[in-house]
Scaffold this motif. Sequence first.
Motif, PDB file in Angstrom:
ATOM      1  N   THR A 118       0.811  -1.203   0.000  1.00  0.00           N
ATOM      2  CA  THR A 118       0.000   0.000   0.000  1.00  0.00           C
ATOM      3  C   THR A 118       0.848   1.258   0.000  1.00  0.00           C
ATOM      4  O   THR A 118       0.349   2.329  -0.311  1.00  0.00           O
ATOM      5  N   VAL A 119       2.077   1.095   0.387  1.00  0.00           N
ATOM      6  CA  VAL A 119       2.949   2.255   0.492  1.00  0.00           C
ATOM      7  C   VAL A 119       4.267   1.932  -0.207  1.00  0.00           C
ATOM      8  O   VAL A 119       4.772   0.816  -0.113  1.00  0.00           O
ATOM      9  N   ASP A 133       1.664   6.896  -1.228  1.00  0.00           N
ATOM     10  CA  ASP A 133       0.468   6.100  -1.039  1.00  0.00           C
ATOM     11  C   ASP A 133       0.051   5.478  -2.364  1.00  0.00           C
ATOM     12  O   ASP A 133      -0.140   6.174  -3.349  1.00  0.00           O
ATOM     13  N   ARG A 135      -2.669   3.570  -2.570  1.00  0.00           N
ATOM     14  CA  ARG A 135      -4.105   3.351  -2.522  1.00  0.00           C
ATOM     15  C   ARG A 135      -4.868   4.528  -3.104  1.00  0.00           C
ATOM     16  O   ARG A 135      -5.753   4.373  -3.913  1.00  0.00           O
ATOM     17  N   SER A 136      -4.534   5.693  -2.655  1.00  0.00           N
ATOM     18  CA  SER A 136      -5.280   6.851  -3.109  1.00  0.00           C
ATOM     19  C   SER A 136      -4.633   7.391  -4.368  1.00  0.00           C
ATOM     20  O   SER A 136      -3.586   6.925  -4.811  1.00  0.00           O
ATOM     21  N   ILE A 142       3.022  10.847   1.561  1.00  0.00           N
ATOM     22  CA  ILE A 142       2.266  10.891   2.803  1.00  0.00           C
ATOM     23  C   ILE A 142       3.198  11.089   3.983  1.00  0.00           C
ATOM     24  O   ILE A 142       2.754  11.396   5.069  1.00  0.00           O
TER      25      ILE A 142
ATOM     26  N   TYR B 363       0.130 -12.309   1.965  1.00  0.00           N
ATOM     27  CA  TYR B 363      -0.882 -11.582   2.734  1.00  0.00           C
ATOM     28  C   TYR B 363      -1.341 -12.338   3.970  1.00  0.00           C
ATOM     29  O   TYR B 363      -1.822 -11.782   4.914  1.00  0.00           O
ATOM     30  N   SER B 651       3.034   9.915  10.026  1.00  0.00           N
ATOM     31  CA  SER B 651       1.769  10.535   9.670  1.00  0.00           C
ATOM     32  C   SER B 651       0.657   9.509   9.848  1.00  0.00           C
ATOM     33  O   SER B 651       0.879   8.310   9.701  1.00  0.00           O
ATOM     34  N   ILE B 653      -1.769   8.695   8.105  1.00  0.00           N
ATOM     35  CA  ILE B 653      -2.112   7.851   6.948  1.00  0.00           C
ATOM     36  C   ILE B 653      -1.072   6.765   6.753  1.00  0.00           C
ATOM     37  O   ILE B 653      -1.385   5.659   6.342  1.00  0.00           O
ATOM     38  N   LEU B 654       0.146   7.080   7.109  1.00  0.00           N
ATOM     39  CA  LEU B 654       1.189   6.056   7.021  1.00  0.00           C
ATOM     40  C   LEU B 654       0.870   4.912   7.966  1.00  0.00           C
ATOM     41  O   LEU B 654       0.991   3.737   7.610  1.00  0.00           O
ATOM     42  N   ARG B 657      -1.828   2.884   6.515  1.00  0.00           N
ATOM     43  CA  ARG B 657      -1.393   2.035   5.410  1.00  0.00           C
ATOM     44  C   ARG B 657      -0.567   0.870   5.913  1.00  0.00           C
ATOM     45  O   ARG B 657      -0.537  -0.193   5.312  1.00  0.00           O
ATOM     46  N   PHE B 658       0.130   1.078   6.990  1.00  0.00           N
ATOM     47  CA  PHE B 658       0.909  -0.021   7.553  1.00  0.00           C
ATOM     48  C   PHE B 658       0.054  -0.863   8.480  1.00  0.00           C
ATOM     49  O   PHE B 658       0.546  -1.767   9.114  1.00  0.00           O
TER      50      PHE B 658
END
Lengths: 302, 996
Positions: A118-119, A133, A135-136, A142, B363, B651, B653-654, B657-658
């Motif tokens: 995702t990153v 990012d 995803r977006s 980010i 995953y 951040s 959002i980081l 995402r993690f």
Amino acid sequence: MSNAGAESLPTKEVNVLKGHEGAVLAARFNSNGEYCLSCGKDRTIRLWNPHRGIHIKTYKSHGREVRDVHVTPDNSKLCSCGGDRQVFYWDVASGRVIRKFRGHDSEVNAVKFNEYATVVVSAGNDHSLRAWDCRSHNTEPIQIIDTFRDTVMSVCLTKTEIIAGSVDGTVRTFDIRIGREISDDLGQPVNCISLSNDGNCILASCLDSTIRLLDRYTGELLQEYKGHTCKSFKMDCCLTNSDAHVTGGSEDGFIYFWDLVDASAISSFRAHSSVVTSVSYHPKDSCMVTSSVDGTIRVWKT
Amino acid sequence: MDSDEEDFVFYGTPIEREEEITSRKKKAVAEASGQLRTAVPWKQEVRDEEGRRRFHGAFTGGFSAGYYNTVGSKEGWTPQSFTSSRKSRAEFKQQSVQDFLDEDEKDELEGRSLETSMQFDTFGFTAAELARKQAEKEQEKRPSAIPGPVPDEVLVPASESIGIKLLLKMGWRRGRSIKESSANSLYDLRREARKAFLALSAGDTAGKSASSELVDNDVEDVTDPSADDGTVFSRSTPVYVLNPKQDSHGLGYDPFKHAPEFRERKRSRMLGTKETLHRKPFPVGDSLFGFKSGRVAPGFGIGALEDYDAEDEDVYASGYDFEESYVEETEEPSKPMNENIKLLRNKEDGLLPGFKAASNSDYQLERFGPPVIPKDFVPHHKFTAPLDVGNKITEETPPEVPPPDDNNLKLMIDGMATLVARCGKLFEDLSRQKNQSNPLFAFLFGGNGQDYYTRKLWEERQKHNDGKKWQLDGKIFQNVKKMTAENRGKILGEKPLERSLEDTAVTAASTDTVNLQFNLADTFTKPVSFGEDPEVVKPFQDDPAKQARFEQFLKEKYRGGLRSMDVGGSSQMSEAARARERLEFEAAAEAIEKGKQGKEINTPSQLFAGVLPTAGLQFTSGEPEQAKASKEELIKEKRYPRREEFQWRPSPILCKRFDLIDPYMGKPPPAPRPRSKMDTLIFMPDPVVAAKVEENVMLGNDQSSLSKVGSEEKGREIVDEEIKVEVNVENVEKPVDLYKAIFSDDEDDDEDDSNPIQAEDPQKNVEVVNKTLNRLIAGDFLESLGKELGLEVPPDLPYTENRECGTASSKEVIIVDREEKDTAGVGSNRSSVGYAVTGSFMTAEVARASNDKQNTTGSAQTNGSRKTEAGIPEKSGRKDASENVKKEERKTKSPTRRARNWSSGSSEDERSRKRSRHRHRSRNSGSETSDSSDGSRHYSRSEGKKKRSSQEKSSSQRHSKHRKHRHRDSPETQRDSRYGSRKEHGRAKNRRRHKD
């Protein structure tokens, strides 16, 4: 024990992957070791099946040399970076660029996906790490980590941490979970870092022709590996799949294997006619790919 | 137009400048405002807001769309105006068929149209029509897929021809042949005749045979229905059969138009499937898999470029699978999904031959199976070390022995027993070995007090075991593990790593320094690393009693909070000695810790060599440098890798995402770092500072030589108080920086400590020692506070608590006692500005010794409750406090003047008054010194101070703070002192200047 280990080392060349025009800057296995990706001065990324020695696909879009490439665990996406200061996010199958992340002020040296793809975290010559990012549709980073005092050469990601090595001599671990930065100063420019497979150690290749093994939790220097030449090139080092040996290239085209514990060079042989830029070890088998400035990628097995 | 309007503008300025608006626009505006709405609608021109006419296209109305730019027509159509208000909402109108029907249609619909009456309805047309309408109405009521009236053609069969109708009237029925009805009747007749004949010929057996015949007949009827009814006539006239549409072709599409030979095949197959359907109740599965395998889709819809291989042959196949029409219906819902998957797969792997997506991505959740237990594992732990936990209990109880008369000896034995109980037999052996010649340790060798020692040891062990039993396993196991961890490398034959703890320990021991390693199975709650280390340095090995006290001291120190009770043996010691010893302990502890920090114990004997003999004062000078030097060495030695830790803020959002939780969730963004320490001083309320400066100035004016010392001390006191306040401020703002700043501020301290005056008077020393002690205590507190806070800015946790404290302490009086100051000018007393910081009670109060002997020791009080109360002071509270200070100062001004006499009596008075400010709680631990030094505690005050005293009474406690030495203090103390140092410094200079 060391002898037994030496026998199991991949020292037999099984395939030569030719196709890059000019230096190959990195060769990387994918997550399960089935394929390998390479990138080089010819501004392309190539996908290979190293075991069968076939070239599968070429990805062209970079404007300058491609310095690093990484693939998601599910093989569906690529990220790459290079001299054009951008991080490219590719679709593997179609070969199209999904997104380009602009923001680095200088060349980008290394790029990695996180566990969930995702990153993308990229390390640049502008002394910064940037997280992008996937995803977006936001093409702004980010997170920008700019505590480094010099070029960031290499980056590794774990589930919770971002680890990066920089020319300022530090290996910095950014723990997202606790919001802490741990800086291990090695005193020498760090060229490449790689994580041990058990995740407890960091292998840091320094520009004083020494590879150092650090304990991640205490920051202690566990071992130093010497014998090769590494003074001016960005070169990789890694641990073997069993974590028993350390392997790395040399600027004279040799590949070295050291015993992890006693740091003795177990094996070294001339693999390429020029600088070995990258070594990548198969995650499960005793197999290795190396890339070189001579434009070839070689596959080694026992 | 411009000129026209100009005539009418008389006042003010026009809002817009007319020239800027184009005439077109003006026109548009005017139109919009309704000025030009005079023309008939069809002559009006429609323009947009820019005044332009819109060209709709040559064939779509030119400049006017619709009917003169309306949606109306020549006949007129007025659109419904949409109105909706709060009271009457516009309602959504449901359109119905009626809205779109003409009048006559409506008439027809409602049956008002002209039609044949039933009377003359020869052929039933009208009736049929009526029935149809009836059906229609019913249909309307019923919900159906097709809205509105269903087309007749679909539902109703075409009306029959007149011939059929006639036939029907004649008794003909559908499907029955017209011709062969006679043949049928012939057959019937023949059968009847035969029956009759049989009945006649059978005779007497008639009953039976008849019955059998009947049965026979019945059987015949049943078994041969075709002969009777069905097949014969069905062939004569075609039955009108409505074939339901079972495929998904377009209407009228015949897939077999050009390949009629397949039609037959299809039909046969359909029959086959129908048969299977009849046979099997659920043939779905069969056909699901069956038809896919064999057949190839007709290739319709697959592009020329798309080559299909084995996998996608049936992507479109099901849609054109005529044979399975019946089955397909059942399968329908799952089809799209199937298709999607197929498409997806196709997309994924179709493009890159030779490339295959990972079958399993990483995953998956990691699952850890239970560890494999080795076969020979015995789930019972054996202790390798001779830990005397359980086995010693079984020893027979030694008889109760009265303690020896010598109190010192008793204490020593007590301490020793405690230690041995805690640390094991090993310790006893060691100390026995070490102290062979020491007469004090005779009890270890069977000398005086051995019985008592045995008894005591046993008691201690009992106690120890009791306390430990419940946590026995964990603790001991840990210890044992620690031991084995050290040896593991050796066992495995690994190369020992440099700088291993073991090595240093060995070297330290080999140099005959007192480096004892024993299993510290302490039960005390140390929050620090100190107790976790299996080795403890014994700096006072030569004096075991002292060492015991030292251990005790350490224990208490890390118990958190303040040490409340006497240190062992204190009752015999003079206060001065005790205080000095305490300082020593502090220094030793600090040194040990420092050594540990560097992971190398810098031979403690060396460290203490410089420290111990020169107890009180001397170790202020040498030690820090030494420590620093050793540290530098360490750094040089193991410069790299060097580890540092910083705060880093990922951040949100980081984190997302993690897939991690943001560690800073909900916390405000990091405050910018204070630019300098002076910034924090800004938080100090100005009036207080001003008052202090004033004080200093006044002090400086005192010319008596004696007062010099005192004044300096006083200055320091004040500064100390300031420090306290500032420390509190820091706690509010940024504790991390606070500590950093504290530790980085050494040079000022050095200068202070090099003050030669301190060494002069032994009494002074005592006082100094007391002060230091108090600071140490405060340091303890600060440390524990820091630990509690985890060196992080606490958002606002103990608010409620603080508020309580705040209200209680808001009345706490802050006093700037001028009088005292003035009298201090005589050199006898020094007063201080004590102010309580709200919530924290971090007051500093000075009792200053002077020439007169009886006042030598200032009362030093520690507030036992400081730890809890001092938590985090509120800023506002602090402000209040400072305001109080101001007020108080004003109040006291007049008495100050009044009391300006130089008599010793007044100084006495001052002293008492001052002391009265020292409020004690029963718990006050520091009262040891003050209570003993001068027991008089006055709560009464001279009448001029009534007000203040009442205020003070409300305050619960005061602490006097004596600080002199900043050296050799444990780091916590330095924390305390660092803020003041600079200021103090400046102030000292100030004073000197004044004195000169």
